[in-house]
Design a protein around this motif. Sequence first.
Motif, PDB file in Angstrom:
ATOM      1  N   CYS A   1       9.525  -5.561  -6.435  1.00 35.77           N
ATOM      2  CA  CYS A   1       8.691  -4.537  -5.797  1.00 35.77           C
ATOM      3  C   CYS A   1       8.898  -4.494  -4.283  1.00 35.77           C
ATOM      4  CB  CYS A   1       7.224  -4.804  -6.100  1.00 35.77           C
ATOM      5  SG  CYS A   1       6.138  -3.473  -5.543  1.00 35.77           S
ATOM      6  N   VAL A   2       9.133  -3.303  -3.770  1.00 35.01           N
ATOM      7  CA  VAL A   2       9.292  -3.053  -2.335  1.00 35.01           C
ATOM      8  C   VAL A   2       8.126  -2.188  -1.865  1.00 35.01           C
ATOM      9  CG1 VAL A   2      10.722  -1.999  -0.551  1.00 35.01           C
ATOM     10  CG2 VAL A   2      11.798  -3.229  -2.451  1.00 35.01           C
ATOM     11  N   THR A   3       7.508  -2.596  -0.764  1.00 33.19           N
ATOM     12  CA  THR A   3       6.372  -1.851  -0.208  1.00 33.19           C
ATOM     13  C   THR A   3       6.840  -0.992   0.961  1.00 33.19           C
ATOM     14  OG1 THR A   3       4.893  -3.668  -0.781  1.00 33.19           O
ATOM     15  CG2 THR A   3       4.069  -2.045   0.792  1.00 33.19           C
ATOM     16  N   SER A   4       6.516   0.290   0.926  1.00 31.04           N
ATOM     17  CA  SER A   4       6.833   1.218   2.030  1.00 31.04           C
ATOM     18  C   SER A   4       5.532   1.806   2.554  1.00 31.04           C
ATOM     19  CB  SER A   4       7.762   2.337   1.552  1.00 31.04           C
ATOM     20  OG  SER A   4       8.960   1.810   1.017  1.00 31.04           O
ATOM     21  N   ASP A   5       5.282   1.615   3.840  1.00 37.88           N
ATOM     22  CA  ASP A   5       4.064   2.159   4.431  1.00 37.88           C
ATOM     23  C   ASP A   5       4.363   3.486   5.111  1.00 37.88           C
ATOM     24  OD1 ASP A   5       4.398   1.531   7.631  1.00 37.88           O
ATOM     25  OD2 ASP A   5       5.305  -0.032   6.385  1.00 37.88           O
ATOM     26  N   PHE A   6       3.393   4.390   5.082  1.00 35.86           N
ATOM     27  CA  PHE A   6       3.519   5.703   5.718  1.00 35.86           C
ATOM     28  C   PHE A   6       2.275   5.973   6.555  1.00 35.86           C
ATOM     29  CE2 PHE A   6       5.685   6.166   1.512  1.00 35.86           C
ATOM     30  CZ  PHE A   6       6.983   6.253   1.984  1.00 35.86           C
ATOM     31  N   ALA A   7       2.478   6.630   7.686  1.00 32.30           N
ATOM     32  CA  ALA A   7       1.339   6.999   8.533  1.00 32.30           C
ATOM     33  C   ALA A   7       1.723   8.196   9.385  1.00 32.30           C
ATOM     34  CB  ALA A   7       0.923   5.830   9.420  1.00 32.30           C
ATOM     35  N   THR A   8       0.927   9.236   9.315  1.00 36.36           N
ATOM     36  CA  THR A   8       1.088  10.403  10.191  1.00 36.36           C
ATOM     37  C   THR A   8      -0.278  10.684  10.801  1.00 36.36           C
ATOM     38  OG1 THR A   8       0.471  12.269   8.751  1.00 36.36           O
ATOM     39  CG2 THR A   8       2.665  11.289   8.413  1.00 36.36           C
ATOM     40  N   PRO A   9      -0.377  11.616  11.717  1.00 39.34           N
ATOM     41  CA  PRO A   9      -1.690  11.897  12.308  1.00 39.34           C
ATOM     42  C   PRO A   9      -2.764  12.260  11.282  1.00 39.34           C
ATOM     43  CG  PRO A   9       0.029  12.932  13.596  1.00 39.34           C
ATOM     44  CD  PRO A   9       0.695  12.376  12.389  1.00 39.34           C
ATOM     45  N   ARG A  10      -2.331  12.703  10.063  1.00 35.53           N
ATOM     46  CA  ARG A  10      -3.314  13.180   9.086  1.00 35.53           C
ATOM     47  C   ARG A  10      -3.291  12.410   7.775  1.00 35.53           C
ATOM     48  NH1 ARG A  10      -2.053  18.920   7.801  1.00 35.53           N
ATOM     49  NH2 ARG A  10      -4.174  18.985   6.959  1.00 35.53           N
ATOM     50  N   ARG A  11      -2.586  11.279   7.713  1.00 35.23           N
ATOM     51  CA  ARG A  11      -2.548  10.588   6.425  1.00 35.23           C
ATOM     52  C   ARG A  11      -2.150   9.126   6.594  1.00 35.23           C
ATOM     53  NH1 ARG A  11       0.200  14.666   3.898  1.00 35.23           N
ATOM     54  NH2 ARG A  11       0.269  15.719   5.901  1.00 35.23           N
ATOM     55  N   LEU A  12      -2.669   8.320   5.647  1.00 34.74           N
ATOM     56  CA  LEU A  12      -2.243   6.931   5.460  1.00 34.74           C
ATOM     57  C   LEU A  12      -1.780   6.819   4.021  1.00 34.74           C
ATOM     58  CD1 LEU A  12      -5.312   5.101   7.080  1.00 34.74           C
ATOM     59  CD2 LEU A  12      -3.115   5.588   8.165  1.00 34.74           C
ATOM     60  N   ALA A  13      -0.628   6.206   3.806  1.00 40.89           N
ATOM     61  CA  ALA A  13      -0.107   6.135   2.442  1.00 40.89           C
ATOM     62  C   ALA A  13       0.742   4.897   2.260  1.00 40.89           C
ATOM     63  CB  ALA A  13       0.710   7.396   2.117  1.00 40.89           C
ATOM     64  N   VAL A  14       0.928   4.538   0.980  1.00 46.72           N
ATOM     65  CA  VAL A  14       1.792   3.409   0.638  1.00 46.72           C
ATOM     66  C   VAL A  14       2.514   3.727  -0.660  1.00 46.72           C
ATOM     67  CG1 VAL A  14      -0.096   2.211  -0.558  1.00 46.72           C
ATOM     68  CG2 VAL A  14       1.900   0.926   0.215  1.00 46.72           C
ATOM     69  N   HIS A  15       3.775   3.299  -0.736  1.00 43.58           N
ATOM     70  CA  HIS A  15       4.586   3.447  -1.946  1.00 43.58           C
ATOM     71  C   HIS A  15       5.032   2.054  -2.353  1.00 43.58           C
ATOM     72  CE1 HIS A  15       8.392   3.932  -4.175  1.00 43.58           C
ATOM     73  NE2 HIS A  15       7.890   5.084  -4.605  1.00 43.58           N
ATOM     74  N   LEU A  16       4.730   1.671  -3.600  1.00 41.89           N
ATOM     75  CA  LEU A  16       5.131   0.382  -4.160  1.00 41.89           C
ATOM     76  C   LEU A  16       6.126   0.655  -5.279  1.00 41.89           C
ATOM     77  CD1 LEU A  16       1.493  -0.886  -4.222  1.00 41.89           C
ATOM     78  CD2 LEU A  16       3.270  -1.985  -2.900  1.00 41.89           C
ATOM     79  N   SER A  17       7.316   0.093  -5.186  1.00 36.65           N
ATOM     80  CA  SER A  17       8.414   0.520  -6.057  1.00 36.65           C
ATOM     81  C   SER A  17       8.288   0.061  -7.509  1.00 36.65           C
ATOM     82  CB  SER A  17       9.747   0.032  -5.485  1.00 36.65           C
ATOM     83  OG  SER A  17       9.787  -1.389  -5.460  1.00 36.65           O
ATOM     84  N   HIS A  18       7.667  -1.089  -7.769  1.00 34.01           N
ATOM     85  CA  HIS A  18       7.592  -1.609  -9.132  1.00 34.01           C
ATOM     86  C   HIS A  18       6.187  -2.149  -9.403  1.00 34.01           C
ATOM     87  CE1 HIS A  18      11.930  -1.651  -8.339  1.00 34.01           C
ATOM     88  NE2 HIS A  18      12.106  -1.621  -9.656  1.00 34.01           N
ATOM     89  N   VAL A  19       5.416  -1.366 -10.155  1.00 35.94           N
ATOM     90  CA  VAL A  19       4.039  -1.747 -10.456  1.00 35.94           C
ATOM     91  C   VAL A  19       3.829  -1.687 -11.964  1.00 35.94           C
ATOM     92  CG1 VAL A  19       1.602  -1.206 -10.090  1.00 35.94           C
ATOM     93  CG2 VAL A  19       3.240  -0.870  -8.233  1.00 35.94           C
ATOM     94  N   LEU A  20       3.221  -2.731 -12.525  1.00 36.93           N
ATOM     95  CA  LEU A  20       2.949  -2.824 -13.959  1.00 36.93           C
ATOM     96  C   LEU A  20       1.686  -2.054 -14.324  1.00 36.93           C
ATOM     97  CD1 LEU A  20       3.565  -6.645 -14.219  1.00 36.93           C
ATOM     98  CD2 LEU A  20       4.957  -4.933 -15.391  1.00 36.93           C
ATOM     99  N   ALA A  21       1.671  -1.545 -15.553  1.00 44.46           N
ATOM    100  CA  ALA A  21       0.441  -0.934 -16.055  1.00 44.46           C
ATOM    101  C   ALA A  21      -0.568  -2.011 -16.427  1.00 44.46           C
ATOM    102  CB  ALA A  21       0.745  -0.059 -17.269  1.00 44.46           C
ATOM    103  N   GLN A  22      -0.054  -3.153 -16.873  1.00 43.19           N
ATOM    104  CA  GLN A  22      -0.902  -4.251 -17.304  1.00 43.19           C
ATOM    105  C   GLN A  22      -0.273  -5.559 -16.851  1.00 43.19           C
ATOM    106  OE1 GLN A  22      -3.648  -3.812 -19.713  1.00 43.19           O
ATOM    107  NE2 GLN A  22      -4.227  -5.951 -19.453  1.00 43.19           N
ATOM    108  N   ALA A  23      -1.051  -6.407 -16.241  1.00 42.27           N
ATOM    109  CA  ALA A  23      -0.539  -7.714 -15.821  1.00 42.27           C
ATOM    110  C   ALA A  23      -0.335  -8.600 -17.045  1.00 42.27           C
ATOM    111  CB  ALA A  23      -1.500  -8.375 -14.849  1.00 42.27           C
ATOM    112  N   PRO A  24       0.605  -9.530 -17.009  1.00 40.15           N
ATOM    113  CA  PRO A  24       0.811 -10.454 -18.129  1.00 40.15           C
ATOM    114  C   PRO A  24      -0.434 -11.306 -18.366  1.00 40.15           C
ATOM    115  CG  PRO A  24       2.630 -10.555 -16.560  1.00 40.15           C
ATOM    116  CD  PRO A  24       1.550  -9.764 -15.914  1.00 40.15           C
ATOM    117  N   GLU A  25      -0.511 -11.880 -19.570  1.00 36.70           N
ATOM    118  CA  GLU A  25      -1.605 -12.799 -19.858  1.00 36.70           C
ATOM    119  C   GLU A  25      -1.605 -13.952 -18.850  1.00 36.70           C
ATOM    120  OE1 GLU A  25      -1.214 -14.111 -23.884  1.00 36.70           O
ATOM    121  OE2 GLU A  25      -2.479 -12.482 -24.647  1.00 36.70           O
ATOM    122  N   GLN A  26      -2.789 -14.391 -18.494  1.00 39.45           N
ATOM    123  CA  GLN A  26      -2.918 -15.429 -17.484  1.00 39.45           C
ATOM    124  C   GLN A  26      -3.587 -16.666 -18.077  1.00 39.45           C
ATOM    125  OE1 GLN A  26      -1.700 -14.874 -14.266  1.00 39.45           O
ATOM    126  NE2 GLN A  26      -0.907 -13.050 -15.314  1.00 39.45           N
TER     127      GLN A  26
END
Length: 716
Positions: free
Chosen positions: A51-76
Amino acid sequence: MTAASSFETRPLLVELLTEELPPKALNKLGLAFAEGIRSVLAKQNLLGGACVTSDFATPRRLAVHLSHVLAQAPEQAYTEKLMPASVGLTPEGKATPALVKKLASKNLEHLGPDDLVHESDGKQDYLYAKGTAPGRSLADAIQEALDHAIVSLPIPKVMRYQLADGVSSVKFVRPAHRLTVLWGGDIVNAQALGLDAGNETAGHRFMAPEAIDIKHADTYARQLLDEGKVIVSFNERRQAIAGQLQDHAQRLNATLGTDPAVEALLDEVTALVEHPTVYVGQFDQGFLSVPPECLILTMRLNQKYFPLFEPGTGQLTHRFLIVSNMQVADPSNIVQGNERVVRPRLADAQFFFEQDRKTPLAARVDSLANSVYHNKLGSQLERVERVRQIARYLAAKLDADGDLADRAALLAKADLNSNMVAEFPELQGIMGAYYARADGEPEEVVRALGDQYRIRIDEPVTPDTITSTILFIAERVETLVGIWGIGLVPTGERDPFGLRRAALGIISAFEQLSAGGYLATPNAAGLHVRPLLEEAFRLFAAHPLDAGTVPEVLGFIYERYRNQLGSGYDRNVVDAVLSQQPPLHEVLFRIQACASFAERTESASLAAANKRIANLLKKAEGAPGKVDAGKLSEPAEQALAKVIATLKPQADAQFELGNFTDSLAIMAQAKEAVDAFFADIMVMAEDPAVRANRLALLDELHGAMNRVADISRLAQ
């Protein structure tokens, strides 16, 4: 959010669309928002390994893009320590009410006594619940991540605003209008600041005002650029602006200058635009008769323009660069509008300068009586008088021109009540130098006025800069003693009067005075910091200060020095030297000598012996007297006395010449005699006279060994 394989990863996008965010805080807000989302999802094991995290910011927005995210975490796997078995189970092995309640609090009510594990901690048996639990789902965790990210933002100042229902209200840095949360192409249900998550956002306010439907988390940045005319990455926008600025400057055969303020301005304009385009403007060349600092400051501070300079000479030109938030085929209206806006600003600067010139700088001094320096320390005029006397004291100690030092101190704050400094406080000192030169003041005085607000002195002091250095030190000493003396000492990160900076400035001045030959090494009769602080303390008689001010400020200065030197020298060496609070201009020489001594084979043994001697002397009753040679009956103590008598005069002679390395090297020759003494001699003999004589001998050795530094600290 559609069903997905437990092990499937998709990109995640989270965007908060707002009103214009504070520009100076934007980059930090963007980074913090991205980290807030990422940290919670990582804690819940919802991020894929790549997973790679990309942050974004403009005068009108804050955002983040995460490249690899699971729908469900593995059993713990989990292990929960519950309670002693004797408390949780009845004699029949049934669960007690206490255990039932504990299991319910841990969401483990489905477990019975047979499902629990018994383990001993060495004293008694405990009940543990062990097993595996289903991992957290993204649908559940995203709300926690959003809430955490918003609460954790470093918001400089919050505002309360009403929501669309006309009843509810929330607090945030600026009103928020849309929330986008996409896992791949699917909307994830979440709420924030009264908004429900969707996939709709807005583009550039003027160039692409229509709503934009984000098709997929991975298309976010491209769609906003193509459809919305927005560069969402703060860093990409900054690079684009910097490239355009350099291109225009080169075409005009000019430069942006080397002032660090250029980088700060670049950060600020990056936070003001979503689609940057650079245009060229100009002003009437007649304004160049005004000091350039005035024009540069008004263009940068008020208009966010980038002034252009002549290559080589660095002289200000009549052209400047505008970073616009609009890209148009014909920019003439934008350029002409900005030129019309800057013209009255420059005219004001010209007017202020010409009006100020009508009153000589010296004639402004008396008006400082009406300006409060601090209500416990009097007016600015009172402060000026104190700085004048400190400056004369310094001039006498440094064999400098006292009249020049006094004149510089007299005029140092005279520009505070000028029109230009009232408009631009950042120009204090700078304008005083211009006005002093116009009044025909000596060049040494002019230089001193212009240099007084420097952070530190970076070059060896010369006859041309000695007056500047005297004013520099005098001001900082007066500030340190006065502000500290009324109890306004730095606490934690708070240092509103810049006392840490003042202390470091004084240290730099002493270093450069030494480098310039104004302070001999050692300097037995010249300038020392303690008498200087005492002189300043005496001048506050009309505004009494705390009695412990001088030793406390002295300790504070040496502590600043210790922190400064800690990154470049061994901490024990620094402590060994600074524990004695030697003359400031000797510190570096002593540290170098002590560092050299620490590398000698004899140093460890001598340092340990020195520490032992110090402990013995602390336990002694009364001050050690003189050594009585007739009472030195043992060969080892006689040998040590002979070595001291031989080496001490040689070491002292080198010390007086400032040859600290040689002084320590000479005393290092005492190692064998010292080792033999402690091997053969019982210092704390039963006979009081013998004991006192041996302590006196060790005291003499201790004094000889520790003139350069407290050698015992090398044994720590």
